[in-house]
Design a protein around this motif. Sequence first.
Motif, PDB file in Angstrom:
ATOM      1  N   GLU A  13     -51.745  38.978  45.091  1.00  0.00           N
ATOM      2  CA  GLU A  13     -52.572  40.153  44.823  1.00  0.00           C
ATOM      3  C   GLU A  13     -53.447  40.449  46.037  1.00  0.00           C
ATOM      4  O   GLU A  13     -53.488  39.687  46.997  1.00  0.00           O
ATOM      5  CB  GLU A  13     -53.466  39.894  43.599  1.00  0.00           C
ATOM      6  CG  GLU A  13     -52.734  39.953  42.289  1.00  0.00           C
ATOM      7  CD  GLU A  13     -52.640  41.363  41.720  1.00  0.00           C
ATOM      8  OE1 GLU A  13     -53.006  42.338  42.415  1.00  0.00           O
ATOM      9  OE2 GLU A  13     -52.188  41.484  40.568  1.00  0.00           O
ATOM     10  N   THR A  14     -54.178  41.565  45.947  1.00  0.00           N
ATOM     11  CA  THR A  14     -55.120  41.919  47.007  1.00  0.00           C
ATOM     12  C   THR A  14     -56.539  41.734  46.472  1.00  0.00           C
ATOM     13  O   THR A  14     -56.745  41.544  45.272  1.00  0.00           O
ATOM     14  CB  THR A  14     -54.958  43.389  47.442  1.00  0.00           C
ATOM     15  OG1 THR A  14     -55.406  44.233  46.371  1.00  0.00           O
ATOM     16  CG2 THR A  14     -53.511  43.699  47.807  1.00  0.00           C
ATOM     17  N   GLU A  16     -58.556  43.829  45.792  1.00  0.00           N
ATOM     18  CA  GLU A  16     -58.970  44.987  45.004  1.00  0.00           C
ATOM     19  C   GLU A  16     -58.989  44.699  43.504  1.00  0.00           C
ATOM     20  O   GLU A  16     -59.266  45.584  42.704  1.00  0.00           O
ATOM     21  CB  GLU A  16     -58.050  46.174  45.288  1.00  0.00           C
ATOM     22  CG  GLU A  16     -58.136  46.652  46.725  1.00  0.00           C
ATOM     23  CD  GLU A  16     -57.125  47.737  47.047  1.00  0.00           C
ATOM     24  OE1 GLU A  16     -56.187  47.955  46.261  1.00  0.00           O
ATOM     25  OE2 GLU A  16     -57.285  48.369  48.100  1.00  0.00           O
ATOM     26  N   GLY A 142     -64.933  48.343  46.209  1.00  0.00           N
ATOM     27  CA  GLY A 142     -63.735  47.701  46.753  1.00  0.00           C
ATOM     28  C   GLY A 142     -62.696  47.383  45.699  1.00  0.00           C
ATOM     29  O   GLY A 142     -61.593  46.951  46.017  1.00  0.00           O
ATOM     30  N   SER A 143     -63.036  47.593  44.421  1.00  0.00           N
ATOM     31  CA  SER A 143     -62.083  47.342  43.334  1.00  0.00           C
ATOM     32  C   SER A 143     -61.239  48.582  43.096  1.00  0.00           C
ATOM     33  O   SER A 143     -61.728  49.699  43.175  1.00  0.00           O
ATOM     34  CB  SER A 143     -62.819  46.994  42.041  1.00  0.00           C
ATOM     35  OG  SER A 143     -63.579  45.817  42.190  1.00  0.00           O
ATOM     36  N   SER A 144     -59.974  48.362  42.796  1.00  0.00           N
ATOM     37  CA  SER A 144     -59.091  49.487  42.432  1.00  0.00           C
ATOM     38  C   SER A 144     -59.213  49.744  40.947  1.00  0.00           C
ATOM     39  O   SER A 144     -59.365  48.820  40.155  1.00  0.00           O
ATOM     40  CB  SER A 144     -57.638  49.139  42.754  1.00  0.00           C
ATOM     41  OG  SER A 144     -57.438  49.129  44.139  1.00  0.00           O
ATOM     42  N   VAL A 145     -59.138  51.014  40.550  1.00  0.00           N
ATOM     43  CA  VAL A 145     -59.135  51.396  39.151  1.00  0.00           C
ATOM     44  C   VAL A 145     -57.827  52.149  38.917  1.00  0.00           C
ATOM     45  O   VAL A 145     -57.599  53.205  39.497  1.00  0.00           O
ATOM     46  CB  VAL A 145     -60.350  52.270  38.785  1.00  0.00           C
ATOM     47  CG1 VAL A 145     -60.292  52.681  37.323  1.00  0.00           C
ATOM     48  CG2 VAL A 145     -61.658  51.530  39.094  1.00  0.00           C
ATOM     49  N   TYR A 146     -56.949  51.601  38.082  1.00  0.00           N
ATOM     50  CA  TYR A 146     -55.625  52.172  37.840  1.00  0.00           C
ATOM     51  C   TYR A 146     -55.653  53.177  36.697  1.00  0.00           C
ATOM     52  O   TYR A 146     -56.499  53.101  35.820  1.00  0.00           O
ATOM     53  CB  TYR A 146     -54.632  51.060  37.504  1.00  0.00           C
ATOM     54  CG  TYR A 146     -54.379  50.096  38.618  1.00  0.00           C
ATOM     55  CD1 TYR A 146     -53.380  50.344  39.551  1.00  0.00           C
ATOM     56  CD2 TYR A 146     -55.142  48.931  38.757  1.00  0.00           C
ATOM     57  CE1 TYR A 146     -53.137  49.468  40.596  1.00  0.00           C
ATOM     58  CE2 TYR A 146     -54.913  48.062  39.800  1.00  0.00           C
ATOM     59  CZ  TYR A 146     -53.912  48.324  40.719  1.00  0.00           C
ATOM     60  OH  TYR A 146     -53.677  47.456  41.741  1.00  0.00           O
ATOM     61  N   GLU A 147     -54.704  54.103  36.688  1.00  0.00           N
ATOM     62  CA  GLU A 147     -54.561  55.057  35.604  1.00  0.00           C
ATOM     63  C   GLU A 147     -54.047  54.385  34.341  1.00  0.00           C
ATOM     64  O   GLU A 147     -54.316  54.815  33.237  1.00  0.00           O
ATOM     65  CB  GLU A 147     -53.608  56.193  36.006  1.00  0.00           C
ATOM     66  CG  GLU A 147     -54.160  57.120  37.061  1.00  0.00           C
ATOM     67  CD  GLU A 147     -55.383  57.900  36.577  1.00  0.00           C
ATOM     68  OE1 GLU A 147     -55.456  58.239  35.380  1.00  0.00           O
ATOM     69  OE2 GLU A 147     -56.275  58.161  37.406  1.00  0.00           O
ATOM     70  N   PRO A 150     -51.228  47.878  35.292  1.00  0.00           N
ATOM     71  CA  PRO A 150     -50.392  47.651  36.494  1.00  0.00           C
ATOM     72  C   PRO A 150     -49.076  46.984  36.148  1.00  0.00           C
ATOM     73  O   PRO A 150     -48.926  46.397  35.131  1.00  0.00           O
ATOM     74  CB  PRO A 150     -51.260  46.753  37.373  1.00  0.00           C
ATOM     75  CG  PRO A 150     -52.325  46.188  36.485  1.00  0.00           C
ATOM     76  CD  PRO A 150     -52.409  47.069  35.285  1.00  0.00           C
TER      77      PRO A 150
END
Length: 150
Positions: A13-14, A16, A142-147, A150
């Motif tokens: 993972e990254t 994020e 810096g965190s990703s927020v997905y629709e 994942p």
Amino acid sequence: MNVPLSAVEQSGETSEVVRLPPSLGGGYLAWAEVSHQLHCVNMLRKAIYAEYYRNRTRDLQQDRHLVYKHLVDHCVDLLRQVLLCNADTGIQLHHWVKRNPTPVPNGNTWHKCKDTESILAWTRDRQVIFPPGERSIPILPGSSVYEGNP
């Protein structure tokens, strides 16, 4: 549980993914796969005995379609992957049993197991402990927020 960036990177993972604020120990929010797998086994067990568990647990009180979508689409497939990735190469021998025309497999076989107590201790050592009255995790920069998932 709380893991360091090195564990996040080792997982593929990254950075994020969900980070924990200092008040919750910092690091990254994770769940040991064995805990997730046992959750799925438990959900399947509850679904088999749905009449008993329906009013005793929140797991089966949501929409029936959503429960079975979770169980079939997610849990069964997760457990299938785990079994394939960790295939037990022990052998199960068969025996002749009186009044049975075909050989019967002996399910009393030996397995090489991991030390689950040390795995559980490892997860307890990394447990995220919320302060009294706090149950939420803020979305840190810096965190990703997905629709969607994942």
